[in-house]
Design a protein around this motif. Structure first.
Motif, PDB file in Angstrom:
ATOM      1  N   TYR A   1       0.935  -1.357   0.062  1.00  0.00           N
ATOM      2  CA  TYR A   1      -0.028   0.056   0.027  1.00  0.00           C
ATOM      3  C   TYR A   1       0.908   1.316  -0.014  1.00  0.00           C
ATOM      4  CZ  TYR A   1      -3.880   3.256   1.159  1.00  0.00           C
ATOM      5  OH  TYR A   1      -4.781   4.077   0.895  1.00  0.00           O
ATOM      6  N   ASN A   2       0.442   2.199  -0.915  1.00  0.00           N
ATOM      7  CA  ASN A   2       1.310   3.472  -0.980  1.00  0.00           C
ATOM      8  C   ASN A   2       0.426   4.600  -0.707  1.00  0.00           C
ATOM      9  OD1 ASN A   2       3.933   2.495  -1.942  1.00  0.00           O
ATOM     10  ND2 ASN A   2       2.991   2.619  -4.050  1.00  0.00           N
ATOM     11  N   HIS A   3       0.891   5.789   0.167  1.00  0.00           N
ATOM     12  CA  HIS A   3       0.267   6.979   0.318  1.00  0.00           C
ATOM     13  C   HIS A   3       0.926   8.098  -0.126  1.00  0.00           C
ATOM     14  CE1 HIS A   3      -2.525   9.182   2.539  1.00  0.00           C
ATOM     15  NE2 HIS A   3      -1.815  10.100   2.811  1.00  0.00           N
ATOM     16  N   GLN A   4       0.466   8.979  -0.966  1.00  0.00           N
ATOM     17  CA  GLN A   4       1.209  10.051  -1.515  1.00  0.00           C
ATOM     18  C   GLN A   4       0.799  11.346  -0.973  1.00  0.00           C
ATOM     19  OE1 GLN A   4       1.322  10.276  -5.903  1.00  0.00           O
ATOM     20  NE2 GLN A   4       1.563  12.485  -5.720  1.00  0.00           N
ATOM     21  N   LEU A   5       1.872  11.992  -0.402  1.00  0.00           N
ATOM     22  CA  LEU A   5       1.792  13.369   0.493  1.00  0.00           C
ATOM     23  C   LEU A   5       1.843  14.321  -0.511  1.00  0.00           C
ATOM     24  CD1 LEU A   5       4.302  12.690   3.367  1.00  0.00           C
ATOM     25  CD2 LEU A   5       1.800  12.242   3.130  1.00  0.00           C
ATOM     26  N   ALA A   6       1.284  15.609   0.029  1.00  0.00           N
ATOM     27  CA  ALA A   6       1.273  16.730  -1.010  1.00  0.00           C
ATOM     28  C   ALA A   6       2.483  17.330  -1.384  1.00  0.00           C
ATOM     29  CB  ALA A   6       0.531  17.831   0.021  1.00  0.00           C
ATOM     30  N   ASN A   7       3.593  17.092  -0.757  1.00  0.00           N
ATOM     31  CA  ASN A   7       4.749  17.383  -1.375  1.00  0.00           C
ATOM     32  C   ASN A   7       5.580  16.188  -2.216  1.00  0.00           C
ATOM     33  OD1 ASN A   7       5.667  15.162   0.389  1.00  0.00           O
ATOM     34  ND2 ASN A   7       6.846  16.460   1.612  1.00  0.00           N
ATOM     35  N   GLN A   8       4.648  15.453  -2.855  1.00  0.00           N
ATOM     36  CA  GLN A   8       5.100  14.285  -3.929  1.00  0.00           C
ATOM     37  C   GLN A   8       5.841  13.386  -3.224  1.00  0.00           C
ATOM     38  OE1 GLN A   8       2.849  15.692  -5.766  1.00  0.00           O
ATOM     39  NE2 GLN A   8       4.096  15.193  -7.484  1.00  0.00           N
ATOM     40  N   VAL A   9       6.238  13.256  -1.888  1.00  0.00           N
ATOM     41  CA  VAL A   9       6.885  12.133  -1.356  1.00  0.00           C
ATOM     42  C   VAL A   9       5.619  10.940  -1.179  1.00  0.00           C
ATOM     43  CG1 VAL A   9       7.750  11.231   0.922  1.00  0.00           C
ATOM     44  CG2 VAL A   9       8.603  13.266   0.213  1.00  0.00           C
ATOM     45  N   VAL A  10       6.333   9.783  -1.526  1.00  0.00           N
ATOM     46  CA  VAL A  10       5.335   8.799  -1.250  1.00  0.00           C
ATOM     47  C   VAL A  10       5.811   7.538  -0.221  1.00  0.00           C
ATOM     48  CG1 VAL A  10       4.490   6.576  -2.323  1.00  0.00           C
ATOM     49  CG2 VAL A  10       4.594   8.885  -3.593  1.00  0.00           C
ATOM     50  N   ILE A  11       4.956   7.457   0.710  1.00  0.00           N
ATOM     51  CA  ILE A  11       5.443   6.330   1.682  1.00  0.00           C
ATOM     52  C   ILE A  11       4.655   4.899   1.692  1.00  0.00           C
ATOM     53  CG2 ILE A  11       6.249   8.062   3.450  1.00  0.00           C
ATOM     54  CD1 ILE A  11       3.764   7.762   4.875  1.00  0.00           C
ATOM     55  N   GLY A  12       5.077   3.923   1.964  1.00  0.00           N
ATOM     56  CA  GLY A  12       4.336   2.685   1.884  1.00  0.00           C
ATOM     57  C   GLY A  12       4.930   1.639   2.575  1.00  0.00           C
ATOM     58  N   VAL A  13       4.173   0.583   2.690  1.00  0.00           N
ATOM     59  CA  VAL A  13       4.470  -0.814   3.046  1.00  0.00           C
ATOM     60  C   VAL A  13       4.234  -1.871   2.119  1.00  0.00           C
ATOM     61  CG1 VAL A  13       4.310  -0.118   5.668  1.00  0.00           C
ATOM     62  CG2 VAL A  13       2.390  -1.105   4.293  1.00  0.00           C
ATOM     63  N   GLU A  14       5.168  -2.903   2.323  1.00  0.00           N
ATOM     64  CA  GLU A  14       4.995  -4.040   1.326  1.00  0.00           C
ATOM     65  C   GLU A  14       5.713  -5.218   1.804  1.00  0.00           C
ATOM     66  OE1 GLU A  14       6.115  -3.078  -2.995  1.00  0.00           O
ATOM     67  OE2 GLU A  14       7.557  -4.919  -2.654  1.00  0.00           O
ATOM     68  N   ALA A  15       4.989  -6.523   1.539  1.00  0.00           N
ATOM     69  CA  ALA A  15       5.332  -7.712   1.936  1.00  0.00           C
ATOM     70  C   ALA A  15       5.495  -8.494   0.314  1.00  0.00           C
ATOM     71  CB  ALA A  15       4.340  -8.260   2.795  1.00  0.00           C
ATOM     72  N   ASP A  16       6.464  -9.495   0.440  1.00  0.00           N
ATOM     73  CA  ASP A  16       6.438 -10.405  -0.558  1.00  0.00           C
ATOM     74  C   ASP A  16       6.793 -11.795  -0.219  1.00  0.00           C
ATOM     75  OD1 ASP A  16       9.629 -10.978  -0.974  1.00  0.00           O
ATOM     76  OD2 ASP A  16       9.295  -8.732  -0.595  1.00  0.00           O
ATOM     77  N   LEU A  17       6.879 -12.773  -1.163  1.00  0.00           N
ATOM     78  CA  LEU A  17       7.319 -14.109  -1.003  1.00  0.00           C
ATOM     79  C   LEU A  17       7.591 -14.665  -2.194  1.00  0.00           C
ATOM     80  CD1 LEU A  17       7.335 -16.416   1.471  1.00  0.00           C
ATOM     81  CD2 LEU A  17       5.113 -17.035   0.337  1.00  0.00           C
TER      82      LEU A  17
END
Length: 225
Positions: free
Chosen positions: A76-92
Motif C-alpha cells: 500500500y502506498n500513500h502520496q503526500l502533498a509534497n510528492q513524497v510517497v510512503i508505503g509498506v510491502e510484503a513479498d514471498l
C-alpha cells in the motif's frame, strides 16, 4: 521465536497499510498520477550471493549461490502533498538458487582431493518492508528496507556424495534495496529493483554455523486498486 518474528513482520505490513488507508488528512496534489492505493503483483529475477560455513575448529567454506526466483508481492502506498510517497510491502518468492563451496583448513588451504565442501540451497524467501519514494507524475524512484527471511538447506559432500544430513532452517535477517516504478496506466504498474539481503545465520552443529548474504535484481508488474 522465529515463527513469532515472521508473524509480527507480516502483521506490521498489513496493519501499516490499513493505517495509511485510513489517513484522509493529507492534502493530495492536484493533477498528475496519484500513487495512493493498494496493489498486488508478480515478480521474477536473478539472485546471487555467498554462503559461509564457520566451525570453531577453524574449518570453513564459502559457497557461491546463484539462481532464479519468482513470486508475488502486495502493498500500500500513500502520496503526500509534497510528492513524497510512503508505503509498506510484503513479498514471498520461491527460488532454485544453490551453490557449492570447497572446504578450507584453518590456514585457508583447500582440502586435498577428494573434494569436500558444503552445498547451500535457497528454497524460498520473503520480506516485510517500508518504502519511501518521490513521485514524478507516473515515475516513482524509491528505497525500501525491512525484515527478510528464507528457508535454506545446507549439507556437506565428499567428492559429490553427501556426507552429512541436510540441515534446514528459516533464517531471519534484514534487507535493503532501491527501485523504480512506472505507471503504464492508472492500474498497471511495472518495476525494476535491486535488493541486498543478509539472512543472518543458524546453527548447523553445536560448533558450526551457516550464514547467507545475497544480491538480486527483480522485475515486477502490479495491479493498483
Amino acid at each position: 521465536m522465529r515463527l513469532m518474528t515472521l508473524g509480527a513482520a507480516w502483521l506490521l505490513a498489513i496493519s501499516g497499510g490499513a493505517a495509511l488507508a485510513a489517513d484522509a488528512t493529507s492534502v493530495q496534489p492536484a493533477g498528475g498520477f496519484n500513487w495512493t492505493g493498494g496493489y498486488v503483483g508478480v515478480q521474477a529475477g536473478h539472485l546471487w550471493g555467498t554462503g559461509r560455513t564457520t566451525a570453531e575448529t577453524g574449518w570453513n567454506s564459502e559457497p557461491d549461490v546463484d539462481g532464479w526466483l519468482g513470486g508475488v508481492y502486495v502493498g500500500y502506498n500513500h502520496q503526500l502533498a509534497n510528492q513524497v510517497v510512503i508505503g509498506v510491502e510484503a513479498d514471498l518468492t520461491v527460488s532454485n538458487a544453490e551453490g557449492f563451496g570447497q572446504a578450507y583448513d584453518p590456514w585457508g588451504v583447500p582440502l586435498p582431493p577428494p573434494v569436500i565442501g558444503d552445498v547451500y540451497e535457497l528454497n524460498w524467501s520473503g520480506a516485510a518492508r517500508v518504502k519511501a519514494g518521490y513521485a514524478m507524475d507516473r515515475l516513482l524512484p524509491y528505497v525500501a528496507g525491512g525484515i527478510a527471511f528464507a528457508d535454506v538447506n545446507v549439507h556437506a559432500i565428499d567428492d559429490g556424495l553427501p556426507i552429512s544430513p541436510i540441515m534446514s532452517d528459516t533464517m531471519v535477517g534484514w534487507t535493503l534495496g532501491a527501485g523504480i516504478e512506472y505507471a503504464f496506466t492508472d492500474n498497471l504498474i511495472g518495476r525494476v529493483e535491486y535488493r541486498y539481503t543478509d539472512f543472518g545465520d543458524f546453527d548447523l552443529t553445536p560448533i558450526a554455523t551457516a550464514e547467507l548474504k545475497t544480491h538480486d535484481v527483480r522485475f515486477g508488474v502490479a495491479y493498483k486498486f
